[in-house]
Design an enzyme around this catalytic site. Structure first.
Site, mmCIF file in Angstrom:
data_model
loop_
_atom_site.group_PDB
_atom_site.id
_atom_site.type_symbol
_atom_site.label_atom_id
_atom_site.label_comp_id
_atom_site.label_asym_id
_atom_site.label_seq_id
_atom_site.Cartn_x
_atom_site.Cartn_y
_atom_site.Cartn_z
ATOM 1 N N LEU A 243 5.455 1.342 6.202
ATOM 2 C CA LEU A 243 5.723 1.564 4.823
ATOM 3 C C LEU A 243 5.731 0.327 4.023
ATOM 4 O O LEU A 243 6.450 -0.864 4.418
ATOM 5 C CB LEU A 243 7.062 2.190 4.717
ATOM 6 C CG LEU A 243 7.581 2.567 3.512
ATOM 7 C CD1 LEU A 243 6.680 3.638 2.734
ATOM 8 C CD2 LEU A 243 8.971 2.846 3.607
ATOM 9 N N ASP A 244 4.998 0.098 2.810
ATOM 10 C CA ASP A 244 5.030 -1.131 2.131
ATOM 11 C C ASP A 244 4.417 -2.304 2.765
ATOM 12 O O ASP A 244 5.008 -3.484 2.341
ATOM 13 C CB ASP A 244 6.365 -1.327 1.626
ATOM 14 C CG ASP A 244 6.860 -0.235 0.758
ATOM 15 O OD1 ASP A 244 6.117 0.597 0.058
ATOM 16 O OD2 ASP A 244 8.003 0.260 0.518
ATOM 17 N N GLU A 245 3.670 -2.154 3.889
ATOM 18 C CA GLU A 245 3.262 -3.433 4.729
ATOM 19 C C GLU A 245 1.824 -3.510 4.820
ATOM 20 O O GLU A 245 1.006 -4.180 5.474
ATOM 21 C CB GLU A 245 4.020 -3.538 5.869
ATOM 22 C CG GLU A 245 5.544 -3.755 5.937
ATOM 23 C CD GLU A 245 6.211 -4.069 7.278
ATOM 24 O OE1 GLU A 245 5.137 -3.949 8.129
ATOM 25 O OE2 GLU A 245 7.371 -3.575 7.249
#
Length: 299
Positions: A243-245
């Site tokens: 997530l969000d990486e």
């Protein structure tokens, strides 16, 4: 599609019918640029733009983006690609030809907040975002009137974590039906499953309302305000199962101070979000991004 938008797109395609782009990455070694240039020259192609980068000239990875024009490209492209195979093999290249007049089909996902969607639609209407916006999918009805007024199909599909699998199956069917090339999450506030992400690997662009990796998660502007930050920002990246990486495409910041409360920061942040996402989408459309591991090379 409105007639004035169609006219802009038709003009763009006609003007670029003989223009193509070549994206390459391979182990760095002498002779790569010379081989590419000589090959294009032999096919009467004129190089318009060329950008290159090496992670390390001694054993690193080499990247290059070449944009060129070639007479009668439509009739010659199959032979052009076939003849390049020997160079690909010699230099162990990953190489892709992209044809400028073949507009990419883009899907936009959005939830309640329409500011990023509106920015993309404005850029598209003004002729600065050359894409085929094939459809918009939303888990809210908020943006239907805006989207349909431009002649773009709008699909309302309610979504939550309890029905995520069924929802994504409907979405995948629609995306495949429209033969979509990539997806833009214009503040679509739903987590995607690994199956969905894998189906569109490195083809989902997200906008995150903070300057990653800071303030990951919910209510970033409230948390930023409570910390007394002086800079806020936004990050556009490819979606991965972390997530969000995912690989970061573009970021930007804006200065704030103690006079800006959380609501003021949100308004400033939304302005940054709009511009960051629009730039990332343009670079995707212009074939300026090469994903390398969890990073991007942006020419």
């Amino acid at each position: 599609m409105k007639s004035y938008i169609k006219e802009k797109i038709d003009t763009y395609r006609e003007e670029n019918k003989n223009r193509a782009r070549l994206l390459i990455n391979c182990p760095d070694q002498p002779g790569i640029v010379a081989a590419i240039s000589q090959y294009l020259s032999e096919h009467n192609a004129n190089i318009i733009e060329s950008n290159q980068y090496s992670t390390n000239p001694k054993g690193g990875e080499f990247f290059i983006r070449v944009e060129f024009e070639m007479p009668n490209l439509k009739d010659s492209k199959d032979a052009l690609e076939a003849g390049f195979e020997s160079i690909k093999d010699e230099f162990e290249m990953e190489a892709t030809f992209k044809y400028v007049d073949q507009l990419k089909k883009m899907a936009i996902f959005v939830s309640k907040e329409p500011h990023c969607l509106l920015e993309l639609l404005w850029e598209w209407q003004s002729g600065d975002l050359m894409a085929d916006i094939s459809l918009v999918i939303s888990n809210h009805e908020t943006s239907r009137e805006i989207v349909e007024s431009l002649g773009i199909p709008f699909y309302y599909i309610p979504a939550n974590k309890d029905i995520r699998k069924e929802v994504e199956q409907k979405q995948i069917e629609l995306l495949q039906e429209h033969n979509v090339d990539f997806i833009v999450l214009a503040r679509y506030m739903q987590i995607l499953t690994p199956n969905f992400v894998q189906t569109f690997n490195n083809r989902i662009i997200n906008i995150h309302h903070s300057f990653l990796p800071a303030f990951i998660g919910a209510k970033p502007y409230e948390r930023a305000y409570n910390r007394g930050v002086k800079l806020i920002g936004a990050t556009s990246h490819y979606v991965t199962n972390d997530l969000d990486e995912g690989p970061i495409i573009e970021q930007d910041i804006s200065r704030v101070d103690h006079r800006d409360n959380a609501e003021a920061m949100k308004k400033i942040g939304q302005s940054v979000e709009r511009s960051v996402l629009a730039r990332a989408v343009k670079w995707q459309l212009e074939d300026r991004i090469i994903v390398y591991g969890n990073k991007t090379i942006v020419f």
